[in-house]
Scaffold this active site. Structure first.
Site, short mmCIF file in Angstrom:
data_model
loop_
_atom_site.label_atom_id
_atom_site.label_comp_id
_atom_site.label_asym_id
_atom_site.label_seq_id
_atom_site.Cartn_x
_atom_site.Cartn_y
_atom_site.Cartn_z
N TYR A 54 -12.84 139.95 -5.92
CA TYR A 54 -11.83 140.08 -6.54
C TYR A 54 -10.68 141.03 -6.08
O TYR A 54 -9.60 140.88 -5.91
CB TYR A 54 -12.23 140.75 -8.03
CG TYR A 54 -11.07 140.69 -9.17
CD1 TYR A 54 -10.26 139.78 -9.47
CD2 TYR A 54 -10.91 142.08 -9.90
CE1 TYR A 54 -9.35 139.94 -10.06
CE2 TYR A 54 -9.65 142.06 -10.65
CZ TYR A 54 -8.93 141.05 -10.80
OH TYR A 54 -8.02 141.23 -11.99
N SER B 111 -2.96 143.82 -8.63
CA SER B 111 -4.17 144.74 -9.24
C SER B 111 -4.13 146.00 -8.55
O SER B 111 -3.84 146.00 -7.38
CB SER B 111 -5.58 144.07 -9.42
OG SER B 111 -6.54 145.14 -9.60
P1 NAD Z 1 -7.74 137.31 -19.76
O1 NAD Z 1 -8.99 136.86 -19.37
O2 NAD Z 1 -7.47 137.91 -21.20
O3 NAD Z 1 -6.85 135.98 -19.59
C1 NAD Z 1 -6.93 135.29 -18.27
C2 NAD Z 1 -6.34 133.97 -18.73
O4 NAD Z 1 -6.61 133.06 -17.78
C3 NAD Z 1 -7.59 133.38 -19.87
O5 NAD Z 1 -7.01 132.92 -21.01
C4 NAD Z 1 -8.15 132.01 -19.14
O6 NAD Z 1 -8.56 131.16 -19.99
C5 NAD Z 1 -7.13 131.83 -18.14
N1 NAD Z 1 -7.70 130.85 -17.09
C6 NAD Z 1 -9.11 131.30 -16.33
N2 NAD Z 1 -9.32 130.13 -15.50
C7 NAD Z 1 -7.99 129.61 -15.47
C8 NAD Z 1 -7.87 128.32 -14.90
N3 NAD Z 1 -8.60 127.99 -13.88
N4 NAD Z 1 -6.67 127.53 -15.17
C9 NAD Z 1 -5.84 127.99 -16.24
N5 NAD Z 1 -6.07 129.28 -16.68
C10 NAD Z 1 -7.18 129.99 -16.57
O7 NAD Z 1 -7.23 138.23 -18.58
P2 NAD Z 1 -5.90 139.49 -18.58
O8 NAD Z 1 -6.66 140.94 -18.51
O9 NAD Z 1 -5.11 139.00 -19.71
O10 NAD Z 1 -5.54 139.20 -16.97
C11 NAD Z 1 -4.19 138.38 -16.60
C12 NAD Z 1 -4.25 138.62 -15.28
O11 NAD Z 1 -3.86 140.14 -15.07
C13 NAD Z 1 -5.25 138.34 -14.11
O12 NAD Z 1 -4.54 137.71 -13.25
C14 NAD Z 1 -5.93 139.55 -13.97
O13 NAD Z 1 -6.59 139.36 -12.70
C15 NAD Z 1 -4.60 140.38 -14.19
N6 NAD Z 1 -5.16 142.00 -13.99
C16 NAD Z 1 -5.85 142.21 -15.14
C17 NAD Z 1 -6.26 143.47 -15.49
C18 NAD Z 1 -6.88 144.00 -16.36
O14 NAD Z 1 -7.23 145.28 -16.47
N7 NAD Z 1 -7.10 143.35 -17.50
C19 NAD Z 1 -5.72 144.80 -14.58
C20 NAD Z 1 -5.08 144.12 -13.36
C21 NAD Z 1 -4.82 142.87 -13.25
#
Ligand code: NAD
Length: 281
Positions: free
Chosen positions: A177, A164
């Site tokens: 985080y 991130s």
């Molecule tokens: P999201 O919340 O849409 O998806 C995350 C998924 O992980 C969800 O479907 C959730 O059910 C699943 N999850 C949570 N805990 C879990 C567990 N213990 N076991 C299995 N599954 C689990 O989030 P996103 O925005 O698609 O993020 C995906 C990745 O990208 C994450 O690692 C997040 O930290 C990272 N990220 C997101 C952003 C952003 O702006 N959205 C930016 C940088 C990084």
């Protein structure tokens, strides 16, 4: 069907994507499936991955959905056996499950702005910090322990972690985080080194700011109007806009391809509309 930014043939490859029930990794799972891969979509949210798998299968692609908690190694071992039986041994692992949690988020950006009754740094509960750190760090480490064994046996494979912007410089309000994603970038380098002699590459992408369910309340008010944090983000982003999840797919498909990225291991690729390049002045 989504329009893919690059055409890379993943036919025959078994791609395991954790967090595939979510915004980013759902799009990644779809992109791999549309590129010919056999995709194992893992998520705590079983309905979401089953729906994704049903959709992809109805379009003629190969995908199975599995309920899996990335923090439960015994469950991951069971799912691993199911994936081998259904699709084959893992070639590519995308460690996508992750995210922040309100219990590890302060109400105030700076301590001097703390007010009576707010959740300040001093109020963050150890279990909230633990939850976020574990989900993001161990949530990548444990699936790697389970699925990378297949790659060691094959003497090739690829792991993609999701870091991130906060791994470079921490973002206000979210200390756990930020620290956990810094750990993911560090772990990406560690894995790249550790597995180098086995033919496995490991890289990460660092997405910029997307609007998603998990960060929506940090960026927007309940009525949909932007919070000051949104304006700050956009002012710090040279391209002046949020990143769309579809814009992560080119980098993802490129980094996981043994031909295109054969000498690339241990990098963290920012996909951020320039955010990490800009000093703010
Ligand atoms: P999201 O919340 O849409 O998806 C995350 C998924 O992980 C969800 O479907 C959730 O059910 C699943 N999850 C949570 N805990 C879990 C567990 N213990 N076991 C299995 N599954 C689990 O989030 P996103 O925005 O698609 O993020 C995906 C990745 O990208 C994450 O690692 C997040 O930290 C990272 N990220 C997101 C952003 C952003 O702006 N959205 C930016 C940088 C990084």
């Amino acid at each position: 069907m989504i329009q893919l930014p690059i055409n890379i043939d993943y036919t025959g490859k078994v791609v395991v994507v954790t967090g595939a029930g979510g915004l980013i990794c759902g799009a990644m799972a779809r992109a791999f499936a549309q590129s010919g891969a056999k995709v194992a979509a893992l998520d705590l949210n079983e309905d979401a991955v089953k729906k994704l798998a049903d959709e992809l299968k109805s379009e003629g692609f190969i995908c199975e959905g599995y309920k899996a908690n990335v923090l439960d190694k015994a469950v991951l071992e069971e799912v691993h056996q199911a994936v081998i039986a259904d699709l084959g041994e893992c070639d590519i692992l995308v460690n996508g499950a992750g995210g922040n949690n309100p219990r590890a988020t302060t109400d105030n950006e700076y301590q001097h702005e703390a007010f009576e009754g707010c959740k300040s740094f001093f109020d963050l509960a150890p279990d909230g910090i633990d939850f976020v750190f574990k989900l993001n760090f161990q949530g990548a480490l444990l699936p790697t322990q389970v699925f990378a064994k297949d790659m060691v046996a094959k003497k090739k494979g690829c792991i993609l972690n999701i870091s991130s912007m906060n791994s470079y410089t921490p973002l206000t309000k979210i200390p756990a985080y930020s620290a956990a994603k810094a750990a993911i970038s560090n772990f990406t380098q560690w894995l790249a080194t550790h597995f180098a002699g086995t033919g496995i590459r490991c890289n990460a992408i660092a997405p910029g700011f997307l609007v998603s369910a998990q960060n929506y309340s940090l960026l927007f008010n309940e009525d949909g109007t932007p919070k000051p944090r949104s304006a700050k983000i956009l002012a710090g982003t040279p391209m002046g806009r949020f990143v769309d999840a579809s814009e992560l797919l080119g980098g993802t498909l490129f980094l996981c391809d043994d031909k295109s990225a054969s000498a690339i291991s241990g990098i963290v690729l920012p996909i951020d509309c320039g955010f990490s390049a800009y000093s703010g002045v």
